[in-house]
Design a protein around this motif. Sequence first.
Motif, PDB file in Angstrom:
ATOM      1  N   GLY A  40      47.811  16.696  31.092  1.00 23.65           N
ATOM      2  CA  GLY A  40      46.431  17.169  31.154  1.00 23.65           C
ATOM      3  C   GLY A  40      45.967  17.395  32.574  1.00 23.65           C
ATOM      4  N   ASP A  41      46.256  16.413  33.443  1.00 26.89           N
ATOM      5  CA  ASP A  41      45.891  16.550  34.857  1.00 26.89           C
ATOM      6  C   ASP A  41      46.669  17.681  35.525  1.00 26.89           C
ATOM      7  N   LEU A  42      47.931  17.865  35.114  1.00 25.50           N
ATOM      8  CA  LEU A  42      48.741  18.919  35.702  1.00 25.50           C
ATOM      9  C   LEU A  42      48.157  20.293  35.367  1.00 25.50           C
ATOM     10  N   ILE A  43      47.728  20.469  34.108  1.00 23.48           N
ATOM     11  CA  ILE A  43      47.116  21.746  33.719  1.00 23.48           C
ATOM     12  C   ILE A  43      45.797  21.937  34.451  1.00 23.48           C
ATOM     13  N   ASP A  44      44.994  20.884  34.550  1.00 26.64           N
ATOM     14  CA  ASP A  44      43.748  20.965  35.332  1.00 26.64           C
ATOM     15  C   ASP A  44      44.037  21.425  36.758  1.00 26.64           C
ATOM     16  N   ARG A  45      45.052  20.821  37.335  1.00 25.67           N
ATOM     17  CA  ARG A  45      45.410  21.137  38.723  1.00 25.67           C
ATOM     18  C   ARG A  45      45.853  22.588  38.854  1.00 25.67           C
ATOM     19  N   PHE A  46      46.662  23.034  37.891  1.00 22.94           N
ATOM     20  CA  PHE A  46      47.117  24.423  37.922  1.00 22.94           C
ATOM     21  C   PHE A  46      45.920  25.370  37.870  1.00 22.94           C
ATOM     22  N   CYS A  47      44.985  25.071  36.978  1.00 19.25           N
ATOM     23  CA  CYS A  47      43.813  25.947  36.840  1.00 19.25           C
ATOM     24  C   CYS A  47      42.971  25.972  38.112  1.00 19.25           C
ATOM     25  N   ARG A  48      42.751  24.820  38.721  1.00 21.00           N
ATOM     26  CA  ARG A  48      41.936  24.780  39.946  1.00 21.00           C
ATOM     27  C   ARG A  48      42.631  25.499  41.091  1.00 21.00           C
ATOM     28  N   ALA A  49      43.941  25.304  41.202  1.00 24.23           N
ATOM     29  CA  ALA A  49      44.681  25.957  42.291  1.00 24.23           C
ATOM     30  C   ALA A  49      44.732  27.468  42.085  1.00 24.23           C
ATOM     31  N   TYR A  50      44.907  27.877  40.842  1.00 19.01           N
ATOM     32  CA  TYR A  50      44.987  29.308  40.557  1.00 19.01           C
ATOM     33  C   TYR A  50      43.626  29.973  40.684  1.00 19.01           C
ATOM     34  N   VAL A  85      43.695  19.364  45.698  1.00 25.09           N
ATOM     35  CA  VAL A  85      44.149  20.720  45.382  1.00 25.09           C
ATOM     36  C   VAL A  85      43.854  21.624  46.572  1.00 25.09           C
ATOM     37  N   VAL A  86      44.821  22.463  46.907  1.00 27.40           N
ATOM     38  CA  VAL A  86      44.628  23.437  47.984  1.00 27.40           C
ATOM     39  C   VAL A  86      44.074  24.710  47.361  1.00 27.40           C
ATOM     40  N   GLN A  87      42.881  25.110  47.779  1.00 29.83           N
ATOM     41  CA  GLN A  87      42.261  26.317  47.224  1.00 29.83           C
ATOM     42  C   GLN A  87      42.024  27.348  48.316  1.00 29.83           C
ATOM     43  N   ASP A  88      42.428  28.578  48.053  1.00 26.42           N
ATOM     44  CA  ASP A  88      42.059  29.664  48.955  1.00 26.42           C
ATOM     45  C   ASP A  88      40.725  30.256  48.485  1.00 26.42           C
ATOM     46  N   ASP A  89      40.273  31.304  49.146  1.00 24.57           N
ATOM     47  CA  ASP A  89      38.974  31.891  48.801  1.00 24.57           C
ATOM     48  C   ASP A  89      38.952  32.406  47.364  1.00 24.57           C
ATOM     49  N   LEU A  90      40.084  32.966  46.904  1.00 23.65           N
ATOM     50  CA  LEU A  90      40.136  33.478  45.531  1.00 23.65           C
ATOM     51  C   LEU A  90      39.975  32.356  44.509  1.00 23.65           C
ATOM     52  N   ALA A  91      40.632  31.224  44.782  1.00 23.44           N
ATOM     53  CA  ALA A  91      40.529  30.097  43.860  1.00 23.44           C
ATOM     54  C   ALA A  91      39.121  29.517  43.858  1.00 23.44           C
ATOM     55  N   ARG A  92      38.518  29.399  45.034  1.00 20.13           N
ATOM     56  CA  ARG A  92      37.157  28.866  45.094  1.00 20.13           C
ATOM     57  C   ARG A  92      36.168  29.775  44.366  1.00 20.13           C
ATOM     58  N   GLY A 152      52.905  31.449  44.916  1.00 16.04           N
ATOM     59  CA  GLY A 152      52.931  31.277  46.368  1.00 16.04           C
ATOM     60  C   GLY A 152      51.592  30.892  46.964  1.00 16.04           C
ATOM     61  N   GLY A 153      51.545  30.848  48.292  1.00 14.61           N
ATOM     62  CA  GLY A 153      50.307  30.574  49.005  1.00 14.61           C
ATOM     63  C   GLY A 153      49.743  29.206  48.682  1.00 14.61           C
ATOM     64  N   SER A 154      48.418  29.128  48.583  1.00 15.37           N
ATOM     65  CA  SER A 154      47.758  27.848  48.337  1.00 15.37           C
ATOM     66  C   SER A 154      48.098  27.291  46.959  1.00 15.37           C
ATOM     67  N   VAL A 155      48.396  28.174  46.008  1.00  7.62           N
ATOM     68  CA  VAL A 155      48.775  27.700  44.678  1.00  7.62           C
ATOM     69  C   VAL A 155      50.067  26.905  44.777  1.00  7.62           C
ATOM     70  N   ALA A 156      51.043  27.435  45.473  1.00  4.32           N
ATOM     71  CA  ALA A 156      52.317  26.739  45.647  1.00  4.32           C
ATOM     72  C   ALA A 156      52.135  25.441  46.423  1.00  4.32           C
ATOM     73  N   ARG A 157      51.274  25.452  47.449  1.00  7.94           N
ATOM     74  CA  ARG A 157      51.078  24.242  48.252  1.00  7.94           C
ATOM     75  C   ARG A 157      50.406  23.126  47.461  1.00  7.94           C
ATOM     76  N   SER A 158      49.745  23.484  46.379  1.00  6.84           N
ATOM     77  CA  SER A 158      49.141  22.459  45.527  1.00  6.84           C
ATOM     78  C   SER A 158      50.171  21.742  44.668  1.00  6.84           C
ATOM     79  N   PHE A 159      51.414  22.233  44.673  1.00  9.28           N
ATOM     80  CA  PHE A 159      52.478  21.641  43.856  1.00  9.28           C
ATOM     81  C   PHE A 159      53.682  21.329  44.743  1.00  9.28           C
TER      82      PHE A 159
END
Length: 808
Positions: free
Chosen positions: A155-165, A396-403, A540-547
């Motif tokens: 559950g936390d992993l999916i949450d993390r994926f969604c926030r990073a993406y 979680v590492v978020q870029d401008d698109l994720a934020r 890639g990018g911030s999404v990858a760095r979150s994992f």
Amino acid sequence: MAMTRRAFLKASSATGAALLVSGRPGREGAQERGGPSDAAEERWVPSVCLQCPGGCGIRVRVVEERAVKIEGNPRHPINEGVLCPKGQIGLQVLYDPDRLKGPLLRVGPRGAGRWRQIGWDEALDTVVGRLKELRARGESHTLVFMSGRNRGQMGDLIDRFCRAYGTPNHVGHSSICADGSALAHYLTQGIKSYLGYDWDRTNYLLCFGGGFIEAWRPTTRLLRAYGHMRRGRPIRAKIVQVDTRFSVTAAKADEWIPVRPGTDGALALGIAHVIVQEGLYDETFVAGHTFGFEDWTDEKTGERRLGFKTLVLRDYPPAKVSEITGVPADTIVRVAREFATTRPAIAAGERGASMQSNGIYNRMAIHALNALVGSVDAPGGIIVQRGPSFTPWPDVVQDDLARAGTAKPRVDLAGTARYPLAGKVYQGLPESILGEGPYPVKALFAYYTNPLFSTPDVGRFYRAIEKVPFVVTFSPFLDETSQHADLILPDHTYLERWHDDVIYPSLGYPVVGLRQPVVQPLYDTRNTGDVLIEIAKGIGGSVARSFPWRDFVDLLQFRFRGVWEAQQGTIVSPTFEGFWERLTEEGVWAAPPYRFGEWEAVLKTPTKKFEFYSTALQHKLHDLAEKEVEKAAAQGKALTQERALEGILRGLRLGARGDEVYLPHYEPFRTAGDPKEFPFHLNTYKLMTHAEGRGANVPWLQEILGVHTNMKWEGWVEINPRTAEKLGIADGDPVWVESPLGKLQTRARLYPGAQPDVVNMPFELGHQAYGRWAKGRGANPNWILANEYDYLGGTAGFFSTRVKVYRA
């Protein structure tokens, strides 16, 4: 391929005989890795069952790299070496002949069953490419990730994926499960979760609509508790079951109290009336640990506020409650006295009380009984589950698109004035997809959930999914949702993958089991945890760095380091490597006992007390009203706070006003269908064999499907014999069950435990896909259930549909 029951039994007998002679299965079944050995090699592998969310420990006997038997793990405190029927049949999941063998890409129209098997590189490239395109267009928020039984870290992993993406739309399934209970706990104790119960030491259980014996969680723990309560101690506990039908639990209880559907809360308030009026409540606990029992003065406004005591004494005398519930007034008085004087006592309620159009208030009223008799955080009463001391997740590492994406409103409107307390509104997604949402849904992922089978008025999802350009599922089987997907990335079964499992709230103290492969994967499938990490790295990018983890096992070990560092519980080692080795050998870590009296963990409301008067609900609704005022002002319109709040309450379809809104009270039960045309309430329920809809594809479970009705391999509707006689229906007749939405054909079972105006259908059958054992058997009541809500929490009102029944 069609398979009759007779053919199945013949095949099973033949297979069993062959095994007795040869000691090994035939080669025409599931493909195995590795060849035969000259000497039989045997081992027992500890793991965790996943036939329900109970999290029971198992040990799997493996002979020559083939799993041949599942037993309970005696080290696991949930089940202590025993299993329910669902746990025993895991081998039929592992060796199911209809499992998907690898990734599938749709090549024909949706639902046509035309697929091309592809490799994982192509499959992952396809997903990564589509997700990158959405992000590049600034549309990451249009991804919706639906999930079901997220155990352990998933559950936390999916949450993390969604926030990073960059999407706010992780939509879990609990709004069609039992969120009404969790939200009631939040409003009264500040804990948005299920609670545990000290069953072994309670003397009185008053159970409202919960399948304690057959369909509550964790099942095996409750079965053990039942045995202990009845015969395992000098004082035999009394069990009183409040239910709309004579369930297995009602049959095993000391007393069954039939109640009209949707009136559980009124009954609880009538019981509270007697307890308060006769001074039977725990004055010490109420005075020291509760808020809102007596009338009180609001310090901010100086206004006098209504308390719970005044409310129940004024509005819920037994005679009035009897008219609402159908329960005799003298029964209400007697049960109230028994409950209050046979301490410790527990008032518990589950799906039958909580998943109603008035479910949250029902559960608040039921839970208030525990506070009245001092059973909150007390031996023999309610306990609050503690969790393992996992290493905290990194930010979680978020870029401008994720934020920007996560700042968008949720597509299901959870948390808005439409569903104020909701964290997710699973069953509301079709309307959002079909145009009521704030934006279109352009990609949908489904993990361990099957919305095209499991939601009320399920036809809505069939229409909605056609509007989503890209649908991905992770099911090991071709279920209904996967049948309408564009791409299937099949997961391992639970006997082939690494996965942790933190127990459901139950024992109170921390427990976590380790699910590990008992055999090598039979097919070209992958753990969805690994797949999500790979997709993130591919983006890639911030999404990858979150994992930052290599794979899911690396993630598990990262999280478990915190448990090791605490140096407590059943596994203690000077090195993490030693800790992990023992965990894989024993299959479970626990840190008993439960610690009573830690009030900061038990009462997390704004007042730090048990709140009869919910200040959290008051603040939430007033904050939403203020936002409506600000929105109107921005549009140049005048709107007062009072009018804004009134608009919200009307939208929630609440009848209460003033302080009553924030107190446990009875809201009239809403139903779909004119009682003159549709005279019966349709009650849907779960059986012991119910594996969240997955049990339909397990032959051994089908053989014991309806023990109380002697039904196997097909569905039924339970009808009161006198009602059936009036309708000209005999036992076993084919009948139509029709609601305003449509009709289903099933078989009539004359059942004395059915109330005259209530008919009952079990969940589990009626699949249109999901393999040879499940497809085309029985009827799925979700096709005719109205999609009614408890709007306050966005939860499904599963029992709000009226029907008529007639011979087919």
